[in-house]
Design a protein around this motif. Structure first.
Motif, PDB file in Angstrom:
ATOM      1  N   THR A  69     -82.113  86.370  39.236  1.00  0.00           N
ATOM      2  CA  THR A  69     -82.861  87.018  40.315  1.00  0.00           C
ATOM      3  C   THR A  69     -84.040  87.849  39.819  1.00  0.00           C
ATOM      4  O   THR A  69     -84.798  88.375  40.647  1.00  0.00           O
ATOM      5  N   ALA A  70     -84.211  87.992  38.510  1.00  0.00           N
ATOM      6  CA  ALA A  70     -85.311  88.794  37.970  1.00  0.00           C
ATOM      7  C   ALA A  70     -86.645  88.224  38.454  1.00  0.00           C
ATOM      8  O   ALA A  70     -86.943  87.042  38.243  1.00  0.00           O
ATOM      9  N   THR A  71     -87.451  89.060  39.098  1.00  0.00           N
ATOM     10  CA  THR A  71     -88.645  88.589  39.800  1.00  0.00           C
ATOM     11  C   THR A  71     -89.834  89.499  39.522  1.00  0.00           C
ATOM     12  O   THR A  71     -89.690  90.719  39.471  1.00  0.00           O
ATOM     13  N   THR A 103     -89.657  82.689  29.208  1.00  0.00           N
ATOM     14  CA  THR A 103     -88.887  82.156  30.326  1.00  0.00           C
ATOM     15  C   THR A 103     -88.084  80.941  29.874  1.00  0.00           C
ATOM     16  O   THR A 103     -88.432  80.274  28.895  1.00  0.00           O
ATOM     17  N   GLY A 104     -87.016  80.663  30.602  1.00  0.00           N
ATOM     18  CA  GLY A 104     -86.235  79.453  30.342  1.00  0.00           C
ATOM     19  C   GLY A 104     -85.700  79.338  28.934  1.00  0.00           C
ATOM     20  O   GLY A 104     -85.638  78.244  28.367  1.00  0.00           O
ATOM     21  N   SER A 105     -85.314  80.443  28.332  1.00  0.00           N
ATOM     22  CA  SER A 105     -84.848  80.418  26.952  1.00  0.00           C
ATOM     23  C   SER A 105     -83.444  79.826  26.846  1.00  0.00           C
ATOM     24  O   SER A 105     -82.659  79.879  27.791  1.00  0.00           O
ATOM     25  N   ASP A 106     -83.146  79.248  25.678  1.00  0.00           N
ATOM     26  CA  ASP A 106     -81.787  78.787  25.403  1.00  0.00           C
ATOM     27  C   ASP A 106     -80.871  79.995  25.220  1.00  0.00           C
ATOM     28  O   ASP A 106     -81.334  81.122  24.997  1.00  0.00           O
ATOM     29  N   LEU A 148     -90.198  83.814  39.725  1.00  0.00           N
ATOM     30  CA  LEU A 148     -88.939  84.089  39.038  1.00  0.00           C
ATOM     31  C   LEU A 148     -89.205  84.127  37.537  1.00  0.00           C
ATOM     32  O   LEU A 148     -89.793  83.190  36.977  1.00  0.00           O
ATOM     33  N   LEU A 149     -88.796  85.193  36.880  1.00  0.00           N
ATOM     34  CA  LEU A 149     -89.041  85.311  35.448  1.00  0.00           C
ATOM     35  C   LEU A 149     -88.221  84.311  34.639  1.00  0.00           C
ATOM     36  O   LEU A 149     -88.613  83.931  33.540  1.00  0.00           O
ATOM     37  N   SER A 150     -87.091  83.874  35.166  1.00  0.00           N
ATOM     38  CA  SER A 150     -86.243  82.940  34.414  1.00  0.00           C
ATOM     39  C   SER A 150     -86.890  81.569  34.269  1.00  0.00           C
ATOM     40  O   SER A 150     -86.591  80.840  33.318  1.00  0.00           O
ATOM     41  N   THR A 151     -87.778  81.208  35.200  1.00  0.00           N
ATOM     42  CA  THR A 151     -88.417  79.897  35.151  1.00  0.00           C
ATOM     43  C   THR A 151     -89.942  79.969  35.084  1.00  0.00           C
ATOM     44  O   THR A 151     -90.587  78.990  34.697  1.00  0.00           O
ATOM     45  N   GLY A 152     -90.519  81.098  35.489  1.00  0.00           N
ATOM     46  CA  GLY A 152     -91.968  81.188  35.599  1.00  0.00           C
ATOM     47  C   GLY A 152     -92.502  80.462  36.815  1.00  0.00           C
ATOM     48  O   GLY A 152     -93.715  80.260  36.944  1.00  0.00           O
ATOM     49  N   ILE A 200     -88.231  82.000  48.377  1.00  0.00           N
ATOM     50  CA  ILE A 200     -88.917  82.993  49.211  1.00  0.00           C
ATOM     51  C   ILE A 200     -90.417  82.932  48.991  1.00  0.00           C
ATOM     52  O   ILE A 200     -91.211  82.979  49.951  1.00  0.00           O
ATOM     53  N   ALA A 201     -90.845  82.813  47.738  1.00  0.00           N
ATOM     54  CA  ALA A 201     -92.278  82.752  47.437  1.00  0.00           C
ATOM     55  C   ALA A 201     -92.899  81.501  48.026  1.00  0.00           C
ATOM     56  O   ALA A 201     -94.023  81.533  48.555  1.00  0.00           O
ATOM     57  N   ARG A 202     -92.189  80.378  47.959  1.00  0.00           N
ATOM     58  CA  ARG A 202     -92.740  79.128  48.495  1.00  0.00           C
ATOM     59  C   ARG A 202     -92.913  79.204  50.011  1.00  0.00           C
ATOM     60  O   ARG A 202     -93.920  78.740  50.560  1.00  0.00           O
ATOM     61  N   SER A 203     -91.942  79.793  50.688  1.00  0.00           N
ATOM     62  CA  SER A 203     -92.050  79.886  52.146  1.00  0.00           C
ATOM     63  C   SER A 203     -93.073  80.933  52.577  1.00  0.00           C
ATOM     64  O   SER A 203     -93.645  80.833  53.667  1.00  0.00           O
TER      65      SER A 203
END
Length: 311
Positions: free
Chosen positions: A101-103, A131-134, A184-188, A193-196
């Motif tokens: 949820t980190a945003t 972002t997206g780290s192993d 979202l910081l986890s994916t960049g 919510i942002a898309r809508s």
């Protein structure tokens, strides 16, 4: 025979005692951890916030460190890692208690909701993040060192305004909708919510008009609809102002230009590749008109692709 049996038991007892002592050697509470950041061609930030989220549950460990690397100590276990640069402006970080949820949210400007329902947000400062780290696995005893790639999350768009005549225009204000309010910081990437919210979220800018041609730079999180790869419906609204107090609003449709840019570059207003749109403003018998004259992709850092419109 009896003497040999006693000797054998005595030797075995020594071996068992030695093994038990080794197993009971206490592990340290924390283990030294180094995470080196790979910036590539990006400028290295002066400082970073490092967030380590235990995969087994529990509170995140958050520490500030250098832009080169995190060097600290963590309890053994598995972690998902986020990192982002310090010193950002116009951005709030929410939902940081959880990796998923980190945003990063662009802050709204004052009086942020227009009469037409659009929400105006400020321009985002440069945001760099891991972002997206192993999963990072910290062993019980041995120090661990790993690396992570840094990604630039803020995009840059240049709008070049070309006036056939300044016609007494002293300043220009503009807004255009169809921009992400958050990532979202986890994916960049933008979350649901942002898309809508993107179609009703608008970036804003102001510029003084001192010549017939000038450039306005806008920093934002993104504009491409991930569902179809095209731009959201985007309208640039310009408010032209004169020194004696007059004002006129002019609308320009950016949807086609942005969609063509995404198709030509495979990306939205890019991280490393500057993107520019030319806007021509001309006087009419009843005021002014504005139109997209063309766009440029890749200027200054690679192949240059041009698009022109005859509309």
């Amino acid at each position: 025979m009896k003497g040999k049996k006693i000797l054998l038991l005595f030797v075995t007892g020594i071996a068992l005692a030695s093994c038990t002592k080794e197993e009971l050697r206490p592990a340290p509470d924390k283990v030294d951890v180094t995470v080196r950041l790979h910036w590539g061609a990006l400028p290295v930030a002066g400082g970073m916030n490092y967030c380590f989220y235990p995969t087994g549950g529990g509170a995140a460990v958050t520490e500030e460190g250098s832009g080169e690397a995190y060097q600290g100590a963590l309890p053994s276990g598995g972690y998902r890692v986020l990192a982002y640069n310090t010193g950002t402006e116009g951005i709030a970080f929410t939902g940081m208690e959880s990796y998923g949820t980190a945003t990063a949210e662009v802050l709204p400007v004052s009086a942020s909701t227009r009469a037409d329902g659009l929400t105006l947000v400020s321009q985002a400062s440069m945001l760099y993040a891991v972002t997206g780290s192993d999963e990072l696995v910290v062993p019980r005893l041995d120090p661990v060192e790993t690396g992570a790639n840094v990604k630039r999350l803020t995009r840059s768009l240049r709008l070049t305004f070309k006036l056939s005549d300044t016609q007494g225009i002293s300043s220009l204000e503009g807004t255009f909708n169809g921009v992400y309010p958050s990532l979202l910081l986890s994916t960049g990437e933008p979350g649901s919510i942002a898309r809508s919210s993107a179609p009703q979220t608008a970036a804003s800018f102001t510029a003084a008009v001192t010549s017939r041609e000038f450039v306005v730079g806008v920093s934002l999180f993104g504009m491409k609809n991930p569902e179809n790869g095209a731009a959201y419906r985007s309208t640039l609204r310009l408010s032209l102002k004169g020194g004696d107090g007059w004002r006129q609003d002019v609308d320009v449709d950016l949807t086609r230009a942005l969609t063509d840019i995404f198709a030509a570059g495979g990306e939205e207003p890019a991280f490393e590749i500057p993107t520019a749109i030319d806007i021509r403003v001309e006087p009419t018998p009843v005021g002014f008109s504005a139109s997209v004259e063309g766009w440029r992709l890749g200027e200054g850092s690679g192949e240059i692709k041009y698009g022109y419109y005859q509309d």
